[in-house]
Design an enzyme around this catalytic site. Sequence first.
Site, mmCIF file in Angstrom:
data_model
loop_
_atom_site.group_PDB
_atom_site.id
_atom_site.type_symbol
_atom_site.label_atom_id
_atom_site.label_comp_id
_atom_site.label_asym_id
_atom_site.label_seq_id
_atom_site.Cartn_x
_atom_site.Cartn_y
_atom_site.Cartn_z
ATOM 1 N N GLY A 46 0.839 -1.193 0.000
ATOM 2 C CA GLY A 46 0.000 0.000 0.000
ATOM 3 C C GLY A 46 0.871 1.240 0.000
ATOM 4 N N GLN A 51 2.599 10.006 1.933
ATOM 5 C CA GLN A 51 3.957 9.467 2.071
ATOM 6 C C GLN A 51 4.892 9.961 0.969
ATOM 7 O OE1 GLN A 51 2.182 5.344 2.545
ATOM 8 N NE2 GLN A 51 4.037 5.138 3.784
ATOM 9 N N CYS A 92 5.613 -0.244 7.645
ATOM 10 C CA CYS A 92 5.298 1.003 6.959
ATOM 11 C C CYS A 92 6.516 1.415 6.139
ATOM 12 C CB CYS A 92 4.960 2.097 7.972
ATOM 13 S SG CYS A 92 4.533 3.675 7.218
ATOM 14 N N LEU A 93 6.292 1.796 4.892
ATOM 15 C CA LEU A 93 7.407 2.200 4.036
ATOM 16 C C LEU A 93 8.046 3.490 4.540
ATOM 17 C CD1 LEU A 93 5.853 1.371 0.534
ATOM 18 C CD2 LEU A 93 7.456 -0.013 1.870
ATOM 19 N N HIS A 134 -4.693 1.408 7.588
ATOM 20 C CA HIS A 134 -3.345 1.994 7.754
ATOM 21 C C HIS A 134 -3.170 3.177 6.777
ATOM 22 C CE1 HIS A 134 1.184 1.433 8.252
ATOM 23 N NE2 HIS A 134 1.134 2.130 7.116
ATOM 24 N N GLU A 135 -3.582 2.974 5.518
ATOM 25 C CA GLU A 135 -3.403 4.040 4.510
ATOM 26 C C GLU A 135 -4.317 5.229 4.791
ATOM 27 O OE1 GLU A 135 -0.854 3.696 2.919
ATOM 28 O OE2 GLU A 135 -0.596 1.522 3.019
ATOM 29 N N HIS A 138 -2.792 7.445 7.213
ATOM 30 C CA HIS A 138 -1.794 8.344 6.608
ATOM 31 C C HIS A 138 -2.472 9.608 6.081
ATOM 32 C CE1 HIS A 138 2.042 6.306 6.775
ATOM 33 N NE2 HIS A 138 1.607 5.216 6.164
HETATM 34 O O1 K1U Z 1 1.675 2.485 4.057
HETATM 35 C C1 K1U Z 1 2.712 1.863 3.890
HETATM 36 O O2 K1U Z 1 3.742 2.300 4.315
HETATM 37 C C2 K1U Z 1 2.689 0.534 3.159
HETATM 38 C C3 K1U Z 1 2.501 -0.635 4.105
HETATM 39 C C4 K1U Z 1 1.050 -1.032 4.131
HETATM 40 C C5 K1U Z 1 0.713 -2.032 5.190
HETATM 41 C C6 K1U Z 1 0.606 -3.320 4.893
HETATM 42 C C7 K1U Z 1 0.267 -4.236 5.842
HETATM 43 C C8 K1U Z 1 0.059 -3.858 7.112
HETATM 44 C C9 K1U Z 1 0.155 -2.549 7.408
HETATM 45 C C10 K1U Z 1 0.506 -1.633 6.448
HETATM 46 C C11 K1U Z 1 3.346 -1.780 3.626
HETATM 47 O O3 K1U Z 1 3.324 -2.160 2.503
HETATM 48 S S1 K1U Z 1 4.306 -2.514 4.817
HETATM 49 C C12 K1U Z 1 5.323 -3.710 3.988
HETATM 50 C C13 K1U Z 1 4.678 -4.966 3.557
HETATM 51 O O4 K1U Z 1 4.894 -5.317 2.433
HETATM 52 C C14 K1U Z 1 3.801 -5.794 4.427
HETATM 53 C C15 K1U Z 1 3.695 -5.631 5.781
HETATM 54 C C16 K1U Z 1 2.875 -6.454 6.545
HETATM 55 C C17 K1U Z 1 2.160 -7.461 5.957
HETATM 56 C C18 K1U Z 1 2.272 -7.655 4.604
HETATM 57 C C19 K1U Z 1 3.085 -6.828 3.833
HETATM 58 ZN ZN ZN Z 2 2.528 3.362 6.182
#
Ligand code: K1U
Ligand code: ZN
Length: 171
Positions: A46, A51, A92-93, A134-135, A138
Amino acid sequence: MALLSILRYPDPRLHTVARAVAQVDERIRRLVDDMLQTMYGSDGVGLAATQVDVHERVIVMDTSEQHDQPLVLINPEITWRSAEMALNEEGCLSVPQVYDRVERHASVIVRALDRAGRAFELDAQGLTAVCVQHEMDHLLGHVFVEYLSPLKRDRIRTRMLKKAREELRAR
Ligand code: K1U
Ligand code: ZN
């Protein structure tokens, strides 16, 4: 398409509240395409416009197993939240290498516009529900570490500032 630079916590710009998109035009479609490229290029599932320092209500996501089902949510609004809550590991990225558990609604229904400006409804469960909440945080200027204890948050903040200083010195 272009790879966009992702703001890192504790950058204060991550706390900006995004405004609604007035019109889904070519500028927004270019932003969406750049955000998708940036999300896939960063191995994320996401990304919110906040961001990438654009403060408009735009989200891209892809929680499919093959990473081949992009979802675009413009002006998203949650219209229903389950009473049931679920605890999930989040990343979170904008806070690289930090993962912790956050409690959120297990399912939500979201109304939004797609890349063509058409209204649609997303019935989200599992990782999709976690990711969309989560998004949407943000877009309201919230980062997931705000759900953690003040002690954990302070440690993350200190670690991130140290890393940023080291990266600057290595340039
Ligand atoms: O918003 C962001 O920074 C992206 C974030 C989204 C997110 C995914 C899952 C749970 C919470 C937030 C990410 O992509 S985190 C990295 C990721 O690939 C991931 C993390 C947890 C589960 C599955 C994937
Ligand atoms: Zn995030």
